[in-house]
Each structure stands twice: as structure tokens, then as C-alpha cells.
Scaffold this active site. Structure first.
Site, PDB file in Angstrom:
ATOM      1  N   LYS A 140       0.836  -1.192   0.000  1.00  0.00           N
ATOM      2  CA  LYS A 140       0.000   0.000   0.000  1.00  0.00           C
ATOM      3  C   LYS A 140       0.872   1.244   0.000  1.00  0.00           C
ATOM      4  O   LYS A 140       1.893   1.297   0.695  1.00  0.00           O
ATOM      5  CB  LYS A 140      -0.916  -0.022   1.227  1.00  0.00           C
ATOM      6  CG  LYS A 140      -1.915   1.125   1.323  1.00  0.00           C
ATOM      7  CD  LYS A 140      -2.805   0.909   2.537  1.00  0.00           C
ATOM      8  CE  LYS A 140      -3.852   2.011   2.683  1.00  0.00           C
ATOM      9  NZ  LYS A 140      -4.759   1.746   3.823  1.00  0.00           N
ATOM     10  N   SER A 164      -9.376   1.690   2.929  1.00  0.00           N
ATOM     11  CA  SER A 164      -8.513   2.469   2.058  1.00  0.00           C
ATOM     12  C   SER A 164      -7.451   1.632   1.372  1.00  0.00           C
ATOM     13  O   SER A 164      -6.707   2.119   0.527  1.00  0.00           O
ATOM     14  CB  SER A 164      -7.825   3.557   2.876  1.00  0.00           C
ATOM     15  OG  SER A 164      -7.017   2.983   3.900  1.00  0.00           O
ATOM     16  N   SER A 208      -9.815  -0.736   7.104  1.00  0.00           N
ATOM     17  CA  SER A 208      -9.273  -0.519   5.759  1.00  0.00           C
ATOM     18  C   SER A 208      -8.502  -1.684   5.167  1.00  0.00           C
ATOM     19  O   SER A 208      -8.147  -1.642   3.994  1.00  0.00           O
ATOM     20  CB  SER A 208      -8.392   0.734   5.752  1.00  0.00           C
ATOM     21  OG  SER A 208      -9.166   1.878   5.981  1.00  0.00           O
TER      22      SER A 208
END
Length: 487
Positions: free
Chosen positions: A103, A173, A197
Site C-alpha cells: 500500500k 482504504s 481498511s
């Protein structure tokens, strides 16, 4: 290093039925556990696996939009080095030669960390995050950085499309990481979880997501959203895969003030052991309220499947749920604004409208409300510890609804009430962030549109091995072949 193109979703169908996995899977279809076994047995080379993953990225990334940056050249170099080491008898373990995506909050020396924001254009760290260091030591191969909802402050990751239906959101996210694993453009990935997330996009993309106990995995070198709620964890295709990744990531790091200093644990030890006697709490309040009927039915069926394997279902009342929304936002909003305060004042126009609005709202958050939220959170933590005196895991939907359409802003529930997409997605995942308890999201089916459904198992602190045992038992009996989303 190349920058991934933006997704082009026009004319893509909005729903796709789950396909039948190929009889002879291509290397990028393999779950981590199987790929690691083949590499150790010299039946698959790291270069072959990495090339297959990079070819898959080239084939689907324009539509998927999972990656911010693809590090193809460096990945092939790392894979070749892993191959040479293994051939020389220096096999480092199950992650050696396995492609991973990170990420884009997680620092990698020499690779931009943009947090999917214009605010971070040109920001290239000169040192690895702690989790990057651990993955390098384990021999993993970095394929690139994946999109996040800007600075992880959202639940949809708008740059990325759902791996099963590009007309729907990937979740956030860590949407880029989950979509990459689901589409076969990474064998595993790392995400972060502040209000769900990791688990939300895992559920929406038919993959496994593990939020570890708070402090078990170091956050050093990871861009923060909310210091007291942030976690780093794996997104994989199976629970067994997640156990292998957690094995590499967990451990004390003095650079993270919240890092737990405790003996290292074997998270694979209970995989394959019977679940007979394990007590699964099934909530009679909150977790099945305002939930799509197909989601509720799939989760209850998964609990029934675990009881058929020997576990015991125990009805439980989950305490203090009426405070979850206020306490979650009562921590996250002021902490996020504190982190961004200087940048927000210097370059406010570089933030997207939704994130800027939340950050500016935090400027008006009273300190007294923040303190009340902290005190309530302490009481919630104590009451949840008491809840787990009688159960080994709590089973519930990961999210109350399957993936929203990309243009959808609200859900309408059977009782006629409406709820924003973001509030709905965070509602069932936030309690594990507030308490710091570990939580594992597992795929448990698809709805009638072909959209994935997820179940989360929440455990007491440091009960990751038990959650992984339950997850492995379920998927071994009911999901023997991990599925890759269609191209």
C-alpha cells in the site's frame, strides 16, 4: 520503474459471476502457500512466478487501477537473486521469491510514497519501513505500490475498481492492495487498517484480510491516519497465506512507541488442527442490524459450517455498541488533523475535496470531546475483554453490504433508513480498531450479482493463531481453491 495508467471503466460490465478456476493454474493464480511449496521444491522459479504476475499486471492494470507504481525491473532483479540464493541452498523461508505489493503509505527506499495524493508528489523516502525491512529479509519480491484512498482517509479508493465488477468500488482504504491480490497482480499484499481498511476491501474483493492486534506489527515508516487506531497487516488469498505473512511481520520494534515487546509466536501452529470445542460468539445485537439479507444469510451459513466441523455457536450481546460511531470518529478526526495540520495550511488545494473537508473539520474538534472519546474507549476495551471470557472468536459480517456502485453514495436498508457508504462500511469493522483486538475477514460467498461477501472473525488480544485456525478450517472445507477475479 513505471507509473501505472489510470483505470478506464467505460463499457465494462457491472457484475460478473464467479468463474470456475482453471484446472492447471498459471503461476499468478497460485496462493502464497502453494507457490512457496513449489519454489522450495524447485518446481517453480521465482523468476517464472514474478514474470507471470508482471504479465498479469500488463494485461489487466489499465482496467483495474490497483497500482500507483509498478517496479517491474527491480522485481525481476530481486526474483533472479532469490533464484540464485535458493539454487545455492540459501532458502530463507516461505516468502522467498514471492511477489508482494505494498500500500502506498508504506515506505520503500528509492520508491515514491505518494499516499495517492498530490500533496505527496515527488516524495521519495531514503529508508524502508519496518515491514518492508522484514519482507526484504524474508526474500519477498516487491512488484510495486498500490493505491489507497487519499492518505487512507476514506472507504472506497476511487482510483481502483472492484476486481470482480469494475462498475463497483474496491473498498478502502487498502483497495489497491485487495484488488491486486484478487486479480492476480500480486501473490500477497500489505494494507493498513484504521477503521476497517484492510478488512473492508478484502471482503468486497473475495480475499482474506487480517488486522493484527494493536502493536503486534510495527508501523515505523508508514504514513499515519490516526496514531491510536492504525494497524498494518496482510491481504492474501487464504488464511494459511496470512499466517505465513504475519510470521514474517510480527515482532517488537522500538521505533514504534506502540510496539509490543513479547516473545515471537508461531502463527501457523494451529493450522489444520480441529476446531472442536472452540466457542464462536454470534451477536444478537448490532452486527446483524441494517445488513443486506444475502450478507447475513451467507455469514450465518459460514458459522453453521464451522459448527458442523465441531465448533460451538454461542449467542452473545456485544457491549457498548451505541458508542462505536462517536468514539471512532472522536479519535480519528482530531488525530488525522493533527498529523496533517502543517500540510493542510501550506497546500490545502492539493487535497481532494472529501479529505480536505474532514481534515478541516478536525480543526474545530474540542479537546474535551477527544478526552471523552478516550475514556469511553477504555470502558469499551474492558467490556470486550469480559465478553471474550466466554468465547474464542466473534463471528459477524465484515461489512453490512456488498460493493457499492462507483456512483453510489448511500445504502437503503430494509427498514427504510439510509446510511452513507462510508458510514456503512466502517460500522462493523471499527470496533476491532477501537479495542485493538485482532480481526480476520474471510470470503464466504457471492450475492446474486456476483459480488463477494465477507465474514470477520474477531478474537481477544493476541489470538491471531485461533482466528487463523478457524479461517483455515472453514476455507479447507468450503473454499478449497482460491479464485482469481476475471480479467
Amino acid at each position: 520503474m513505471t507509473h501505472a495508467p489510470s483505470p478506464t471503466p467505460a463499457s465494462i460490465p457491472t457484475s460478473t459471476p464467479a468463474p470456475t478456476p482453471p484446472s492447471t493454474p498459471l503461476p499468478h493464480h497460485l496462493p502464497l502457500t502453494e507457490a512457496a511449496r513449489l519454489i522450495e521444491d524447485r518446481a517453480l522459479s521465482p523468476v517464472e512466478l514474478t514474470t507471470s504476475v508482471l504479465d498479469r499486471i500488463a494485461a489487466v492494470e489499465e482496467k483495474a487501477g490497483a497500482y500507483v507504481t509498478v517496479t517491474a525491473e527491480a522485481a525481476l532483479d530481486s526474483a533472479a537473486e532469490a533464484e540464485r540464493e535458493i539454487a545455492a541452498g540459501r532458502h530463507r523461508g516461505p516468502l522467498h521469491g514471492i511477489p508482494v505489493a505494498l500500500k502506498d503509505l508504506i515506505d520503500v527506499a528509492g520508491v515514491p510514497t505518494t499516499a495517492s495524493s498530490r500533496v505527496r508528489d515527488g516524495h521519495t523516502p531514503d529508508a524502508d519501513a519496518a515491514v518492508t525491512e522484514r519482507l526484504r529479509a524474508a526474500g519477498a519480491v516487491l512488484t510495486g505500490k498500490t493505491h489507497t484512498h487519499e492518505f487512507a482517509y476514506g472507504l472506497t479508493t476511487p482510483q481502483t475498481r472492484n476486481a470482480w465488477s469494475p462498475g463497483h468500488v474496491a473498498g478502502g482504504s487498502s483497495g489497491g492492495s485487495a484488488a491486486a491480490v484478487a486479480a492476480g497482480t500480486a501473490t500477497f499484499a500489505l494494507g493498513t487498517d484504521t477503521g476497517g481498511s484492510i478488512r473492508v476491501p478484502a471482503a468486497l474483493n473475495h480475499v482474506v484480510g487480517l488486522k493484527p492486534t494493536y502493536g503486534l506489527v510495527s508501523r515505523h515508516g508508514v504514513t499515519s491516519l490516526s496514531w491510536s487506531l492504525d494497524h498494518v497487516g496482510p491481504i492474501t488469498r487464504t488464511a494459511g497465506d496470512a499466517a505465513l505473512v504475519l510470521q514474517a511481520l510480527a515482532g517488537h520494534d522500538p521505533r514504534d512507541p506502540a510496539s509490543l515487546d513479547r516473545p515471537h509466536e508461531d502463527y501457523t501452529r494451529a493450522l489444520g488442527e480441529p476446531v472442536t470445542g472452540l466457542r464462536i460468539g454470534v451477536p444478537v445485537n448490532y452486527y446483524f442490524d441494517r445488513v443486506q439479507p444475502q450478507v447475513a444469510a451467507a455469514v450465518r451459513a459460514a458459522v453453521d459450517a464451522l459448527t458442523a466441523l465441531g465448533a460451538t455457536a454461542v449467542p452473545v450481546h456485544v457491549p457498548m455498541t451505541e458508542y462505536v460511531h462517536a468514539v471512532q470518529w472522536g479519535h480519528m478526526v482530531p488525530e488525522a488533523t493533527a498529523y496533517h495540520q502543517d500540510m493542510l495550511r501550506a497546500v490545502p488545494d492539493l487535497y481532494s475535496d472529501d479529505v480536505r473537508m474532514l481534515l478541516e473539520a478536525g480543526e474545530f474538534f474540542p479537546a474535551t470531546d477527544y478526552i471523552r472519546a478516550q475514556r469511553t474507549r477504555t470502558l469499551m476495551h474492558r467490556s470486550w475483554l469480559h465478553l471474550f471470557d466466554g468465547i474464542d472468536a466473534l463471528a459477524a459480517p465484515t461489512v453490512p453490504a456488498t460493493a457499492a456502485r462507483t456512483d453510489q453514495t448511500t445504502f437503503t436498508w430494509p427498514d427504510g433508513s439510509t446510511e452513507s457508504v462510508s458510514d456503512a462500511y466502517v460500522r462493523l469493522s471499527a470496533p476491532a480498531n477501537l479495542t485493538g483486538f485482532p480481526a480476520l475477514s474471510l470470503p464466504v460467498g457471492f450475492d446474486d450479482q456476483g459480488l463477494p461477501i465477507g465474514m470477520q472473525l474477531i478474537g481477544r488480544p493476541l489470538a491471531e493463531a485461533t482466528l487463523l485456525q478457524l479461517g483455515h478450517a472453514y476455507e479447507t472445507a468450503h473454499r478449497p481453491v482460491p479464485q482469481i477475479a476475471p480479467a
